[in-house]
Write a protein that holds these residues in place. Structure first.
Motif, PDB file in Angstrom:
ATOM      1  N   ILE A 130       1.037  -1.136  -0.360  1.00  0.00           N
ATOM      2  CA  ILE A 130      -0.137  -0.105  -0.296  1.00  0.00           C
ATOM      3  C   ILE A 130       0.811   1.209   0.519  1.00  0.00           C
ATOM      4  CG2 ILE A 130      -0.197   0.330   2.291  1.00  0.00           C
ATOM      5  CD1 ILE A 130      -3.084   0.846   2.318  1.00  0.00           C
ATOM      6  N   SER A 131       0.576   2.218  -1.020  1.00  0.00           N
ATOM      7  CA  SER A 131       0.981   3.553  -0.717  1.00  0.00           C
ATOM      8  C   SER A 131      -0.002   4.530  -0.278  1.00  0.00           C
ATOM      9  CB  SER A 131       1.612   3.676  -2.199  1.00  0.00           C
ATOM     10  OG  SER A 131       2.113   5.187  -2.638  1.00  0.00           O
ATOM     11  N   ILE A 132       1.118   5.532   0.493  1.00  0.00           N
ATOM     12  CA  ILE A 132       0.266   6.369   1.034  1.00  0.00           C
ATOM     13  C   ILE A 132       1.124   7.955   0.989  1.00  0.00           C
ATOM     14  CG2 ILE A 132      -0.080   7.795   3.980  1.00  0.00           C
ATOM     15  CD1 ILE A 132      -0.188   4.604   4.938  1.00  0.00           C
ATOM     16  N   PRO A 133       0.079   8.276   0.437  1.00  0.00           N
ATOM     17  CA  PRO A 133       0.576   9.858  -0.266  1.00  0.00           C
ATOM     18  C   PRO A 133       0.954  10.542   0.634  1.00  0.00           C
ATOM     19  CG  PRO A 133      -1.753   9.658  -0.293  1.00  0.00           C
ATOM     20  CD  PRO A 133      -1.503   8.767   0.081  1.00  0.00           C
ATOM     21  N   ASN A 134       1.913  11.593   0.654  1.00  0.00           N
ATOM     22  CA  ASN A 134       2.272  12.841   1.396  1.00  0.00           C
ATOM     23  C   ASN A 134       1.342  13.731   2.381  1.00  0.00           C
ATOM     24  OD1 ASN A 134       4.842  11.885   0.441  1.00  0.00           O
ATOM     25  ND2 ASN A 134       5.623  13.433  -0.387  1.00  0.00           N
ATOM     26  N   ASN A 151       3.874  -6.475   3.817  1.00  0.00           N
ATOM     27  CA  ASN A 151       5.506  -7.133   3.479  1.00  0.00           C
ATOM     28  C   ASN A 151       6.252  -5.369   2.947  1.00  0.00           C
ATOM     29  OD1 ASN A 151       5.252  -6.985   0.845  1.00  0.00           O
ATOM     30  ND2 ASN A 151       5.329  -9.035   0.613  1.00  0.00           N
ATOM     31  N   GLN A 152       4.857  -4.377   2.155  1.00  0.00           N
ATOM     32  CA  GLN A 152       5.449  -2.875   2.446  1.00  0.00           C
ATOM     33  C   GLN A 152       4.743  -1.547   2.424  1.00  0.00           C
ATOM     34  OE1 GLN A 152       6.209  -2.678  -2.093  1.00  0.00           O
ATOM     35  NE2 GLN A 152       8.338  -1.428  -1.740  1.00  0.00           N
ATOM     36  N   VAL A 153       4.530  -0.904   3.436  1.00  0.00           N
ATOM     37  CA  VAL A 153       3.709  -0.057   2.962  1.00  0.00           C
ATOM     38  C   VAL A 153       4.895   1.725   2.697  1.00  0.00           C
ATOM     39  CG1 VAL A 153       3.114   2.063   4.725  1.00  0.00           C
ATOM     40  CG2 VAL A 153       3.042  -0.719   4.925  1.00  0.00           C
ATOM     41  N   VAL A 154       4.344   1.604   1.711  1.00  0.00           N
ATOM     42  CA  VAL A 154       5.898   3.297   0.322  1.00  0.00           C
ATOM     43  C   VAL A 154       4.788   3.939   1.147  1.00  0.00           C
ATOM     44  CG1 VAL A 154       5.814   3.744  -1.545  1.00  0.00           C
ATOM     45  CG2 VAL A 154       4.988   0.742  -1.337  1.00  0.00           C
ATOM     46  N   PRO A 160       6.374  14.321   4.988  1.00  0.00           N
ATOM     47  CA  PRO A 160       5.575  15.254   6.434  1.00  0.00           C
ATOM     48  C   PRO A 160       5.603  14.338   7.405  1.00  0.00           C
ATOM     49  CG  PRO A 160       4.135  15.802   5.001  1.00  0.00           C
ATOM     50  CD  PRO A 160       4.978  14.628   4.353  1.00  0.00           C
ATOM     51  N   ALA A 161       5.017  13.369   7.432  1.00  0.00           N
ATOM     52  CA  ALA A 161       5.022  12.740   9.131  1.00  0.00           C
ATOM     53  C   ALA A 161       4.932  11.156   9.050  1.00  0.00           C
ATOM     54  CB  ALA A 161       2.789  12.344   8.587  1.00  0.00           C
ATOM     55  N   LEU A 162       5.309   9.700   7.417  1.00  0.00           N
ATOM     56  CA  LEU A 162       5.318   9.343   8.322  1.00  0.00           C
ATOM     57  C   LEU A 162       6.839   9.189   7.570  1.00  0.00           C
ATOM     58  CD1 LEU A 162       2.215   8.295   7.194  1.00  0.00           C
ATOM     59  CD2 LEU A 162       2.969   8.176   9.300  1.00  0.00           C
ATOM     60  N   ALA A 163       7.630   8.204   7.972  1.00  0.00           N
ATOM     61  CA  ALA A 163       8.970   7.284   7.543  1.00  0.00           C
ATOM     62  C   ALA A 163       8.391   5.914   7.719  1.00  0.00           C
ATOM     63  CB  ALA A 163      10.091   8.001   8.388  1.00  0.00           C
ATOM     64  N   THR A 164       9.779   4.947   6.543  1.00  0.00           N
ATOM     65  CA  THR A 164       9.719   3.651   6.658  1.00  0.00           C
ATOM     66  C   THR A 164      11.423   3.858   7.247  1.00  0.00           C
ATOM     67  OG1 THR A 164      10.264   3.537   4.600  1.00  0.00           O
ATOM     68  CG2 THR A 164       7.945   3.422   5.157  1.00  0.00           C
ATOM     69  N   PHE A 170       7.050   4.167  10.657  1.00  0.00           N
ATOM     70  CA  PHE A 170       7.407   4.989  11.644  1.00  0.00           C
ATOM     71  C   PHE A 170       6.296   6.102  11.577  1.00  0.00           C
ATOM     72  CE2 PHE A 170      10.481   2.059  11.831  1.00  0.00           C
ATOM     73  CZ  PHE A 170      11.433   2.054  13.376  1.00  0.00           C
ATOM     74  N   ASN A 171       5.839   7.453  13.024  1.00  0.00           N
ATOM     75  CA  ASN A 171       5.237   8.668  12.897  1.00  0.00           C
ATOM     76  C   ASN A 171       6.464   9.653  13.537  1.00  0.00           C
ATOM     77  OD1 ASN A 171       3.901  10.963  14.200  1.00  0.00           O
ATOM     78  ND2 ASN A 171       2.122  10.079  13.015  1.00  0.00           N
ATOM     79  N   LYS A 172       6.413   9.820  12.617  1.00  0.00           N
ATOM     80  CA  LYS A 172       7.479  10.564  12.718  1.00  0.00           C
ATOM     81  C   LYS A 172       7.845  12.215  13.952  1.00  0.00           C
ATOM     82  CE  LYS A 172       9.404  11.540   7.724  1.00  0.00           C
ATOM     83  NZ  LYS A 172       9.689  12.287   7.124  1.00  0.00           N
ATOM     84  N   ALA A 173       6.105  12.751  14.180  1.00  0.00           N
ATOM     85  CA  ALA A 173       5.608  13.592  15.419  1.00  0.00           C
ATOM     86  C   ALA A 173       6.152  12.560  16.698  1.00  0.00           C
ATOM     87  CB  ALA A 173       4.417  13.822  14.789  1.00  0.00           C
TER      88      ALA A 173
END
Length: 224
Positions: A130-134, A151-154, A160-164, A170-173
């Motif tokens: 699944i791909s999560i937009p910015n 097996n993949q979250v893109v 600005p909010a998420l990172a892999t 992970f949640n950046k905030a």
């Protein structure tokens, strides 16, 4: 005076027992296989899908109203659903929106979606990527629990909010570990330094893991 008071009380009781016509109509709006309600801004929120399509493209309008929101549990337990495309213009995906869609293998989330509710994809057993937009700045608890094939979250590096990091979300905030891929075959995992919390069900179902190293900076570990 007494008569007027009685009439007033009767009218108040009637108003309490029988909602306004607009309120009644709001819960009854349907368009094809969709139930929806009209939001304050005049757009539509889909509240339920009654169809049985395998491949579904959600319309961008219902009865001439732009679709901007997918409500909570809208597609829950739509077990026939294998692929779904969300139209541009949708800004919100509600809690448990795709809960239990066990045969869902593909979903397209457009740029413009800003929030994804808790347990939105809970139990989507055959979802692999699944791909999560910015544009997404908020994602609820346990979004991918029991997604045993995922097996993949893109997410893009400039999200600005998420990172892999090494495939883990992970949640950046709040520096929170949201999700670890269940299908991963690694037996050992070391949570990166700087992480402060582990989210609910973050490692649920990870049967291959035998050891996890938690850094000293972690102050809370979520449920399950």
């Amino acid at each position: 005076m007494k008569h007027a008071l009685i009439v007033t009380l009767v009218l108040l009781l009637l108003a309490a027992c029988f909602p306004a016509v607009g309120e009644q109509a709001e819960a009854l709006l349907t368009s094809g296989d969709y139930e929806y309600r009209v939001l304050e801004d005049g757009t539509a929120e889909i509240t339920r899908y009654r169809g049985s399509a395998k491949f579904l493209e959600i319309p961008d309008k219902l009865d001439g109203l732009a679709v901007t929101s997918i409500g909570g549990r809208t597609f829950s337990w739509c077990v026939n659903l294998a692929s779904i495309s969300i139209p541009v213009g949708v800004t919100r995906i509600g809690a448990e929106a795709f809960y239990g869609c066990k045969n869902l293998t593909g979903i397209s989330i457009p740029a413009g979606v800003t929030s994804i509710g808790a347990e939105a994809f809970y139990g989507c057993e055959n979802l692999t990527s699944i791909s999560i937009p910015n544009s997404v700045n908020d994602i609820g608890k346990k979004p991918f629990s029991y997604c045993v094939s995922l097996n993949q979250v893109v997410v893009r590096p400039d999200h600005p909010a998420l990172a892999t990091i090494d495939g883990v979300l992970f949640n950046k905030a709040d520096k929170r570990l949201i999700w670890y891929p269940v299908p991963r075959e690694d037996t050992v995992y070391e949570i990166p330094q700087g992480i402060q919390s582990i989210g609910d069900m973050a490692f649920s179902g990870c049967e291959n893991l035998t050891s996890i190293s938690i850094p000293a900076g972690v102050t809370s570990i979520g449920d399950e």
